[in-house]
Design a protein around this motif. Structure first.
Motif, PDB file in Angstrom:
ATOM      1  N   LEU A  12       0.814  -1.208   0.000  1.00 16.15           N
ATOM      2  CA  LEU A  12       0.000   0.000   0.000  1.00 16.15           C
ATOM      3  C   LEU A  12       0.853   1.266   0.000  1.00 16.15           C
ATOM      4  N   THR A  13       1.991   1.217   0.687  1.00 19.34           N
ATOM      5  CA  THR A  13       2.876   2.377   0.732  1.00 19.34           C
ATOM      6  C   THR A  13       4.323   1.909   0.738  1.00 19.34           C
ATOM      7  N   LEU A  14       5.202   2.821   0.363  1.00 23.06           N
ATOM      8  CA  LEU A  14       6.637   2.597   0.462  1.00 23.06           C
ATOM      9  C   LEU A  14       7.205   3.523   1.520  1.00 23.06           C
ATOM     10  N   ARG A  15       8.235   3.046   2.207  1.00 20.93           N
ATOM     11  CA  ARG A  15       9.006   3.917   3.103  1.00 20.93           C
ATOM     12  C   ARG A  15      10.469   3.570   2.924  1.00 20.93           C
ATOM     13  N   SER A  16      11.320   4.569   2.957  1.00 18.42           N
ATOM     14  CA  SER A  16      12.752   4.338   2.776  1.00 18.42           C
ATOM     15  C   SER A  16      13.436   4.237   4.136  1.00 18.42           C
ATOM     16  N   ARG A  17      14.525   3.459   4.180  1.00 17.27           N
ATOM     17  CA  ARG A  17      15.323   3.302   5.410  1.00 17.27           C
ATOM     18  C   ARG A  17      16.504   4.249   5.286  1.00 17.27           C
ATOM     19  N   ASN A  18      16.386   5.386   5.954  1.00 22.84           N
ATOM     20  CA  ASN A  18      17.347   6.469   5.786  1.00 22.84           C
ATOM     21  C   ASN A  18      18.414   6.493   6.871  1.00 22.84           C
ATOM     22  N   VAL A  19      19.421   7.307   6.627  1.00 21.89           N
ATOM     23  CA  VAL A  19      20.416   7.625   7.648  1.00 21.89           C
ATOM     24  C   VAL A  19      20.288   9.115   7.938  1.00 21.89           C
TER      25      VAL A  19
END
Length: 337
Positions: A119-126
């Motif tokens: 349903l959604t994307l989320r990025s794994r950030n620093v």
């Protein structure tokens, strides 16, 4: 009915919450209330179908197994790919045939057997301290988190949290288990403190000077910016997208599936289709600061201000396949100790 009511008591649902009428649908959700209730309210407004929700932090698969054919669950919402695949592997969900969903969700974001859908994307950030570090170089990659220059400067939540397990799984997919284990050992050596708290807590730790960089999901930054008690945390960091000159930034998904024994199957399908529409996807974008999966839906203004990024294109199915291997490596290096 007695068995159904017994199940309701087990789950903490009162009898009136159990959907026995055509105008109701039951949802088991790993996603928090503030993230999904706006969509449910809009769905009810448009269709007249009441959404009953049981929220849980863990154990939904086990509950579905225990309930079996007497389960009141119609739709399951999850926070990451590993939990979607777990439901499929344990045969707790069923295929969904919907032209609406197929048109709205790109093929790479749904199961080959149509048992789950992103349903959604989320990025794994620093995140990096604006004052002490500044914006990280364009060449910065996840592999750099293990470099000696970050010794005592890195914060993260538990390695066993699904968000981090998925990141480690992606690293295994790209680099193999041996190289990923060496990387994990380096990351552990660079920790400023024992893994703890949630993603927002890592940004807070950067603000308070406990560490200079931290790992966290992108949408939490949007939440903090709009929280008077946490805005200062968000303003103290830069958001960085690792891997832009390599494999790309790791992305995970939130998703949905139809429970195997859904008693309100027609309403379940209506809700699932609604969650893929422009209306719901725009709400995800504006309310939750996540990346919509439906093409053509605009990101929120705040998310758009973070800039474009290249996402890692390793298949989500492949990432999920390395879930147990990732947990094994985290145990071997005693990451959380």
């Amino acid at each position: 009915m007695k068995k159904l009511l017994a199940t309701a008591v087990l789950l903490g649902l009162s009898a009136p919450q159990i959907a026995t009428a055509a105008e109701e649908v039951n949802v088991y959700s790993y996603r928090q209330p503030f993230l999904v209730e706006p969509m449910f309210n809009e769905f009810t407004k448009e269709t007249g179908i009441k959404v009953n929700v049981k929220f849980a932090k863990e154990g939904i698969a086990e509950k579905l197994q225990q309930e079996g054919e007497y389960s009141p669950a119609d739709v399951v919402l999850t926070t990451d790919i590993s939990r979607l695949v777990e439901l499929s592997n344990k045969k707790l969900v069923q295929p969904v045939d919907s032209k609406v969903i197929d048109a709205n969700i790109p093929a790479q974001f749904r199961d080959n057997e149509d048992e789950w859908f992103a349903l959604t994307l989320r990025s794994r950030n620093v995140y990096s301290s604006k004052d002490r570090v500044g914006k990280l170089p364009a060449a910065f990659d996840y592999s750099d988190l293990a470099k000696p220059e970050w010794k005592g400067k890195l914060c993260t939540r538990s390695g066993k949290h699904p968000y981090n397990v998925s990141l480690v799984s992606a690293m295994i997919a790209h680099n193999g288990e041996a190289e990923t284990k060496t990387w994990l050992e380096g990351v552990k050596a660079n920790l400023a403190r024992k893994p703890q708290g949630n993603d927002r807590g890592q940004v807070q730790a950067v603000k308070e000077g406990l560490c200079d960089i931290a790992i966290g999901n992108s949408y939490y930054l949007g939440k903090m910016v709009n929280d008077p008690n946490q805005k200062a945390w968000a303003e103290a960091v830069e958001i960085n997208f690792p891997g832009q000159q390599g494999n790309g930034t790791h992305v995970n998904v939130s998703g949905m599936a139809m429970a195997k024994y859904a008693p309100n199957k027609d309403n379940a399908l209506k809700l699932m289709e609604f969650l893929t529409t422009t209306t719901a996807q725009q709400m995800y974008a504006e309310v939750n600061y996540e990346y919509p999966v439906k093409e053509g839906v605009k990101r929120s203004e705040l998310v758009a201000s973070w800039g474009e990024f290249k996402a890692d294109d390793v298949s989500l199915d492949q990432v999920a396949q390395y879930h147990q291997a990732a947990i094994k490596l985290l145990d071997e290096v005693k990451f959380d100790l």
